[in-house]
Motif scaffolding. Structure first.
Motif, PDB file in Angstrom:
ATOM      1  N   THR A 243       0.839  -1.188   0.000  1.00 29.12           N
ATOM      2  CA  THR A 243       0.000   0.000   0.000  1.00 29.12           C
ATOM      3  C   THR A 243       0.873   1.235   0.000  1.00 29.12           C
ATOM      4  O   THR A 243       2.036   1.194   0.397  1.00 29.12           O
ATOM      5  N   GLY A 244       0.315   2.320  -0.461  1.00 30.50           N
ATOM      6  CA  GLY A 244       0.969   3.621  -0.378  1.00 30.50           C
ATOM      7  C   GLY A 244       2.351   3.671  -0.987  1.00 30.50           C
ATOM      8  O   GLY A 244       2.574   3.269  -2.134  1.00 30.50           O
ATOM      9  N   ALA A 245       3.305   4.171  -0.204  1.00 33.96           N
ATOM     10  CA  ALA A 245       4.668   4.396  -0.685  1.00 33.96           C
ATOM     11  C   ALA A 245       5.346   3.095  -1.113  1.00 33.96           C
ATOM     12  O   ALA A 245       6.111   3.087  -2.089  1.00 33.96           O
ATOM     13  N   ASP A 246       5.076   1.987  -0.411  1.00 34.99           N
ATOM     14  CA  ASP A 246       5.674   0.700  -0.794  1.00 34.99           C
ATOM     15  C   ASP A 246       5.210   0.281  -2.184  1.00 34.99           C
ATOM     16  O   ASP A 246       6.004  -0.173  -3.003  1.00 34.99           O
ATOM     17  N   ARG A 247       3.918   0.419  -2.455  1.00 31.59           N
ATOM     18  CA  ARG A 247       3.377   0.069  -3.767  1.00 31.59           C
ATOM     19  C   ARG A 247       4.006   0.938  -4.850  1.00 31.59           C
ATOM     20  O   ARG A 247       4.426   0.455  -5.899  1.00 31.59           O
ATOM     21  N   ASP A 248       4.086   2.248  -4.591  1.00 31.62           N
ATOM     22  CA  ASP A 248       4.650   3.176  -5.571  1.00 31.62           C
ATOM     23  C   ASP A 248       6.119   2.853  -5.853  1.00 31.62           C
ATOM     24  O   ASP A 248       6.562   2.879  -7.005  1.00 31.62           O
ATOM     25  N   ALA A 249       6.884   2.532  -4.799  1.00 29.48           N
ATOM     26  CA  ALA A 249       8.302   2.190  -4.979  1.00 29.48           C
ATOM     27  C   ALA A 249       8.443   0.910  -5.796  1.00 29.48           C
ATOM     28  O   ALA A 249       9.305   0.817  -6.672  1.00 29.48           O
ATOM     29  N   PHE A 250       7.595  -0.088  -5.519  1.00 25.66           N
ATOM     30  CA  PHE A 250       7.648  -1.340  -6.274  1.00 25.66           C
ATOM     31  C   PHE A 250       7.324  -1.108  -7.741  1.00 25.66           C
ATOM     32  O   PHE A 250       8.049  -1.568  -8.632  1.00 25.66           O
ATOM     33  N   LEU A 251       6.232  -0.405  -8.000  1.00 22.28           N
ATOM     34  CA  LEU A 251       5.841  -0.158  -9.390  1.00 22.28           C
ATOM     35  C   LEU A 251       6.894   0.660 -10.130  1.00 22.28           C
ATOM     36  O   LEU A 251       7.168   0.410 -11.313  1.00 22.28           O
ATOM     37  N   ASP A 252       7.513   1.617  -9.460  1.00 22.24           N
ATOM     38  CA  ASP A 252       8.565   2.406 -10.083  1.00 22.24           C
ATOM     39  C   ASP A 252       9.768   1.535 -10.424  1.00 22.24           C
ATOM     40  O   ASP A 252      10.350   1.665 -11.503  1.00 22.24           O
ATOM     41  N   ALA A 253      10.133   0.623  -9.528  1.00 25.05           N
ATOM     42  CA  ALA A 253      11.272  -0.269  -9.786  1.00 25.05           C
ATOM     43  C   ALA A 253      10.979  -1.225 -10.935  1.00 25.05           C
ATOM     44  O   ALA A 253      11.875  -1.563 -11.707  1.00 25.05           O
ATOM     45  N   VAL A 254       9.731  -1.637 -11.073  1.00 23.18           N
ATOM     46  CA  VAL A 254       9.362  -2.544 -12.170  1.00 23.18           C
ATOM     47  C   VAL A 254       9.339  -1.797 -13.498  1.00 23.18           C
ATOM     48  O   VAL A 254       9.824  -2.302 -14.513  1.00 23.18           O
ATOM     49  N   THR A 255       8.782  -0.596 -13.511  1.00 24.95           N
ATOM     50  CA  THR A 255       8.670   0.143 -14.773  1.00 24.95           C
ATOM     51  C   THR A 255       9.946   0.875 -15.146  1.00 24.95           C
ATOM     52  O   THR A 255      10.181   1.133 -16.326  1.00 24.95           O
ATOM     53  N   ASN A 256      10.771   1.224 -14.170  1.00 23.22           N
ATOM     54  CA  ASN A 256      12.038   1.924 -14.419  1.00 23.22           C
ATOM     55  C   ASN A 256      13.170   1.245 -13.646  1.00 23.22           C
ATOM     56  O   ASN A 256      13.707   1.817 -12.701  1.00 23.22           O
ATOM     57  N   PRO A 257      13.516   0.019 -14.046  1.00 29.84           N
ATOM     58  CA  PRO A 257      14.530  -0.706 -13.261  1.00 29.84           C
ATOM     59  C   PRO A 257      15.878   0.011 -13.311  1.00 29.84           C
ATOM     60  O   PRO A 257      16.257   0.576 -14.351  1.00 29.84           O
ATOM     61  N   PRO A 258      16.621  -0.003 -12.206  1.00 32.68           N
ATOM     62  CA  PRO A 258      17.936   0.623 -12.202  1.00 32.68           C
ATOM     63  C   PRO A 258      18.928  -0.198 -13.033  1.00 32.68           C
ATOM     64  O   PRO A 258      18.723  -1.389 -13.267  1.00 32.68           O
ATOM     65  N   GLU A 259      19.987   0.440 -13.477  1.00 32.88           N
ATOM     66  CA  GLU A 259      21.051  -0.270 -14.208  1.00 32.88           C
ATOM     67  C   GLU A 259      21.732  -1.242 -13.245  1.00 32.88           C
ATOM     68  O   GLU A 259      21.897  -0.934 -12.069  1.00 32.88           O
ATOM     69  N   PRO A 260      22.120  -2.432 -13.736  1.00 36.37           N
ATOM     70  CA  PRO A 260      22.802  -3.371 -12.847  1.00 36.37           C
ATOM     71  C   PRO A 260      24.154  -2.816 -12.408  1.00 36.37           C
ATOM     72  O   PRO A 260      24.861  -2.173 -13.188  1.00 36.37           O
ATOM     73  N   THR A 261      24.507  -3.080 -11.171  1.00 36.06           N
ATOM     74  CA  THR A 261      25.794  -2.625 -10.653  1.00 36.06           C
ATOM     75  C   THR A 261      26.898  -3.551 -11.152  1.00 36.06           C
ATOM     76  O   THR A 261      26.628  -4.672 -11.607  1.00 36.06           O
ATOM     77  N   ASP A 262      28.137  -3.081 -11.060  1.00 39.62           N
ATOM     78  CA  ASP A 262      29.274  -3.918 -11.467  1.00 39.62           C
ATOM     79  C   ASP A 262      29.315  -5.215 -10.653  1.00 39.62           C
ATOM     80  O   ASP A 262      29.632  -6.284 -11.188  1.00 39.62           O
ATOM     81  N   ARG A 263      28.975  -5.112  -9.394  1.00 37.53           N
ATOM     82  CA  ARG A 263      28.989  -6.289  -8.523  1.00 37.53           C
ATOM     83  C   ARG A 263      27.940  -7.310  -8.966  1.00 37.53           C
ATOM     84  O   ARG A 263      28.194  -8.523  -8.969  1.00 37.53           O
ATOM     85  N   LEU A 264      26.753  -6.847  -9.354  1.00 34.35           N
ATOM     86  CA  LEU A 264      25.710  -7.743  -9.830  1.00 34.35           C
ATOM     87  C   LEU A 264      26.123  -8.410 -11.139  1.00 34.35           C
ATOM     88  O   LEU A 264      25.931  -9.615 -11.326  1.00 34.35           O
ATOM     89  N   VAL A 265      26.701  -7.650 -12.050  1.00 35.68           N
ATOM     90  CA  VAL A 265      27.158  -8.206 -13.332  1.00 35.68           C
ATOM     91  C   VAL A 265      28.228  -9.265 -13.084  1.00 35.68           C
ATOM     92  O   VAL A 265      28.203 -10.351 -13.686  1.00 35.68           O
TER      93      VAL A 265
ATOM     94  N   ALA B 174      29.931 -15.001 -12.833  1.00 36.24           N
ATOM     95  CA  ALA B 174      30.461 -16.108 -12.040  1.00 36.24           C
ATOM     96  C   ALA B 174      29.455 -17.261 -11.999  1.00 36.24           C
ATOM     97  O   ALA B 174      29.838 -18.438 -12.096  1.00 36.24           O
ATOM     98  N   HIS B 175      28.210 -16.952 -11.871  1.00 38.01           N
ATOM     99  CA  HIS B 175      27.159 -17.973 -11.853  1.00 38.01           C
ATOM    100  C   HIS B 175      27.112 -18.716 -13.186  1.00 38.01           C
ATOM    101  O   HIS B 175      27.052 -19.955 -13.210  1.00 38.01           O
ATOM    102  N   ARG B 176      27.154 -17.977 -14.275  1.00 36.84           N
ATOM    103  CA  ARG B 176      27.134 -18.613 -15.610  1.00 36.84           C
ATOM    104  C   ARG B 176      28.358 -19.480 -15.815  1.00 36.84           C
ATOM    105  O   ARG B 176      28.275 -20.579 -16.386  1.00 36.84           O
ATOM    106  N   ASP B 177      29.530 -19.036 -15.346  1.00 39.05           N
ATOM    107  CA  ASP B 177      30.765 -19.820 -15.491  1.00 39.05           C
ATOM    108  C   ASP B 177      30.657 -21.143 -14.727  1.00 39.05           C
ATOM    109  O   ASP B 177      31.145 -22.174 -15.198  1.00 39.05           O
ATOM    110  N   ARG B 178      30.033 -21.121 -13.558  1.00 40.77           N
ATOM    111  CA  ARG B 178      29.895 -22.351 -12.751  1.00 40.77           C
ATOM    112  C   ARG B 178      28.942 -23.335 -13.418  1.00 40.77           C
ATOM    113  O   ARG B 178      29.098 -24.545 -13.258  1.00 40.77           O
ATOM    114  N   LEU B 179      27.940 -22.822 -14.116  1.00 36.74           N
ATOM    115  CA  LEU B 179      26.973 -23.707 -14.740  1.00 36.74           C
ATOM    116  C   LEU B 179      27.475 -24.315 -16.037  1.00 36.74           C
ATOM    117  O   LEU B 179      26.898 -25.266 -16.545  1.00 36.74           O
ATOM    118  N   GLY B 180      28.535 -23.753 -16.559  1.00 35.37           N
ATOM    119  CA  GLY B 180      29.112 -24.381 -17.727  1.00 35.37           C
ATOM    120  C   GLY B 180      29.051 -23.564 -18.930  1.00 35.37           C
ATOM    121  O   GLY B 180      29.102 -23.751 -20.042  1.00 35.37           O
TER     122      GLY B 180
END
Length: 96
Positions: A63-85, A90-96
């Protein structure tokens, strides 16, 4: 809430398991009153209560601010960080 007839519900599972409880006198009175008005057994009341708790736990309501923050993150996702990339690579390398 009245008990539903077996012709309206799914086939009932055979009751073979037992749970023993120690409760305060006031809790016993409350359970017995609920049994009287609902027509359900103590076991059925426990089952319905447990199912309701799990349903509420598994449901996400924003509800309220939580809903707005979620919808904003879904419609305008942030760029992935270097750490996430790096973690994804690393995950893909482990899987083969």
């Amino acid at each position: 809430m009245a008990a539903t007839s077996s012709s309206q519900s799914a086939p009932r599972e055979l009751k073979k398991e037992r749970i023993e409880l120690r409760v305060a006198a006031s809790a016993k009175d409350l359970i017995q009153r609920a049994m009287a008005v609902s027509g359900l057994t103590a076991g059925d009341l426990a089952y319905e209560g447990a199912r309701r708790v799990l349903d509420e736990h598994e449901r996400l309501v924003l509800t309220g601010a939580d809903r707005d923050a979620f919808l904003d993150a879904v419609t305008n996702p942030p760029e992935p960080t270097d750490r996430l990339v790096a973690a994804l690579r690393a995950h893909r390398d482990r899987l083969g």
